[in-house]
Design an enzyme around this catalytic site. Structure first.
Site, PDB file in Angstrom:
ATOM      1  N   LYS A  39       0.803  -1.198   0.000  1.00  0.00           N
ATOM      2  CA  LYS A  39       0.000   0.000   0.000  1.00  0.00           C
ATOM      3  C   LYS A  39       0.849   1.267   0.000  1.00  0.00           C
ATOM      4  CE  LYS A  39      -3.409  -2.260   2.964  1.00  0.00           C
ATOM      5  NZ  LYS A  39      -4.033  -2.171   4.323  1.00  0.00           N
ATOM      6  N   GLY A  40       2.095   1.140   0.445  1.00  0.00           N
ATOM      7  CA  GLY A  40       2.923   2.329   0.708  1.00  0.00           C
ATOM      8  C   GLY A  40       3.106   3.267  -0.465  1.00  0.00           C
ATOM      9  N   ASP A  95       7.615   3.135  -2.046  1.00  0.00           N
ATOM     10  CA  ASP A  95       7.666   4.216  -1.068  1.00  0.00           C
ATOM     11  C   ASP A  95       9.074   4.368  -0.491  1.00  0.00           C
ATOM     12  OD1 ASP A  95       7.578   1.749   0.250  1.00  0.00           O
ATOM     13  OD2 ASP A  95       5.987   2.316   1.645  1.00  0.00           O
ATOM     14  N   ASP A  98      14.493  -0.138   1.974  1.00  0.00           N
ATOM     15  CA  ASP A  98      15.113  -0.323   3.284  1.00  0.00           C
ATOM     16  C   ASP A  98      16.224  -1.363   3.136  1.00  0.00           C
ATOM     17  OD1 ASP A  98      15.517  -0.357   6.027  1.00  0.00           O
ATOM     18  OD2 ASP A  98      13.841  -1.672   6.433  1.00  0.00           O
ATOM     19  N   LYS A 126      17.044   4.238   2.322  1.00  0.00           N
ATOM     20  CA  LYS A 126      17.869   4.161   3.540  1.00  0.00           C
ATOM     21  C   LYS A 126      19.200   3.510   3.174  1.00  0.00           C
ATOM     22  CE  LYS A 126      14.126   3.551   6.909  1.00  0.00           C
ATOM     23  NZ  LYS A 126      13.530   2.565   7.825  1.00  0.00           N
ATOM     24  N   ASP A 154       3.514   3.488   6.724  1.00  0.00           N
ATOM     25  CA  ASP A 154       2.699   3.222   7.904  1.00  0.00           C
ATOM     26  C   ASP A 154       3.513   2.661   9.065  1.00  0.00           C
ATOM     27  OD1 ASP A 154       3.156   0.689   6.464  1.00  0.00           O
ATOM     28  OD2 ASP A 154       1.904  -0.157   8.047  1.00  0.00           O
TER      29      ASP A 154
HETATM   30  P1  IMP Z   1      12.687  -3.763   2.323  1.00  0.00           P
HETATM   31  O1  IMP Z   1      12.111  -4.968   1.656  1.00  0.00           O
HETATM   32  O2  IMP Z   1      13.474  -4.112   3.538  1.00  0.00           O
HETATM   33  O3  IMP Z   1      13.474  -2.852   1.384  1.00  0.00           O
HETATM   34  O4  IMP Z   1      11.489  -2.943   2.904  1.00  0.00           O
HETATM   35  C1  IMP Z   1      10.663  -2.237   2.094  1.00  0.00           C
HETATM   36  C2  IMP Z   1       9.288  -2.083   2.718  1.00  0.00           C
HETATM   37  O5  IMP Z   1       9.336  -2.056   4.142  1.00  0.00           O
HETATM   38  C3  IMP Z   1       8.707  -0.771   2.303  1.00  0.00           C
HETATM   39  O6  IMP Z   1       7.969  -0.874   1.113  1.00  0.00           O
HETATM   40  C4  IMP Z   1       7.861  -0.380   3.499  1.00  0.00           C
HETATM   41  O7  IMP Z   1       6.553  -0.919   3.378  1.00  0.00           O
HETATM   42  C5  IMP Z   1       8.537  -1.016   4.676  1.00  0.00           C
HETATM   43  N1  IMP Z   1       9.417  -0.046   5.401  1.00  0.00           N
HETATM   44  C6  IMP Z   1      10.759  -0.010   5.411  1.00  0.00           C
HETATM   45  N2  IMP Z   1      11.224   1.010   6.165  1.00  0.00           N
HETATM   46  C7  IMP Z   1      10.119   1.641   6.629  1.00  0.00           C
HETATM   47  C8  IMP Z   1       9.928   2.824   7.468  1.00  0.00           C
HETATM   48  O8  IMP Z   1      10.851   3.513   7.922  1.00  0.00           O
HETATM   49  N3  IMP Z   1       8.632   3.151   7.724  1.00  0.00           N
HETATM   50  C9  IMP Z   1       7.560   2.465   7.247  1.00  0.00           C
HETATM   51  N4  IMP Z   1       7.698   1.379   6.460  1.00  0.00           N
HETATM   52  C10 IMP Z   1       8.965   0.966   6.158  1.00  0.00           C
HETATM   53 MG    MG Z   2       4.545  -1.009   5.123  1.00  0.00          MG
END
Ligand code: IMP
Ligand code: MG
Length: 188
Positions: A39-40, A95, A98, A126, A154
């Protein structure tokens, strides 16, 4: 609890317009489809798509990995089967990047469906957290390693509708919405 504003709505809006103009230049004469990660990515995609002055299409995929403020380490993708992307130029709209795990999963899934080209546009990035080396072609803002909410992001489904990006400090004793205290839409 909402700690402070990291990126205000005006700054967000200006950067989204810049990204849209850059994407429109890069994809002129191509068949661009934005794939919004729900949803982000909803608010970012809504604004970004309107800042791209090309006859693009927009598709939606749901990706889930987070529980509270940490990644579960497993990404679940939904609604990918009906996507019409074979032979088309796909831009994944996220969005936030991470660890990058979500992107690894979605990239593989879209590649398997025959996209002509694939690229990523992330509003937030990040840098310090990136565990999976991924080239993100368009980045709105590189941010420090803090948990943020707002503009689609969120904390356990709440705060997506903040018009700005805010730093959030989870307070586990205040999980129920009636105990969140001050309205997140009207921070001090
Ligand atoms: P990744 O798979 O670790 O890159 O995480 C990506 C997903 O984790 C994003 O699409 C977000 O939904 C969630 N996410 C990562 N960091 C944050 C944050 O600081 N706030 C809220 N959601 C986050
Ligand atoms: Mg999320």
């Amino acid at each position: 609890m909402i700690e402070r504003t990291l990126i205000d709505a005006e700054t967000l809006g200006a950067r989204v317009q810049e990204l849209g103009a850059e994407i429109a230049r890069d994809y002129a004469d191509r068949d661009l489809v934005l794939v919004c990660l729900l949803k982000g990515g909803i608010y970012f995609t809504a604004d970004l798509s309107r800042a791209i002055d090309l006859p693009i299409t927009v598709e939606f995929v749901r990706a889930r990995s987070y529980a509270g403020t940490s990644s579960s380490g497993e990404v679940k993708l939904s609604w990918i089967d009906g996507l019409d992307i074979a032979g088309r130029d796909v831009l994944i709209v996220e969005d936030i990047v991470d660890t990058g795990l979500t992107l690894v999963e979605i990239w593989q899934a879209l590649e398997a469906r025959g996209a002509a080209s694939l690229a990523i546009c992330a509003l937030l990035y990040k840098e310090k957290r990136l565990a999976h080396p991924f080239a993100v072609r368009y980045i709105g803002f590189a941010i420090e390693d803090v948990f943020v909410v707002g503009y689609g992001l969120d904390y356990d489904e709440r705060f997506r509708n903040l018009p700005h990006i805010a730093v959030f400090q989870p307070d586990e004793s205040a999980r129920s919405p009636s105990r969140l205290g001050r309205s997140p839409l009207n921070p001090p």
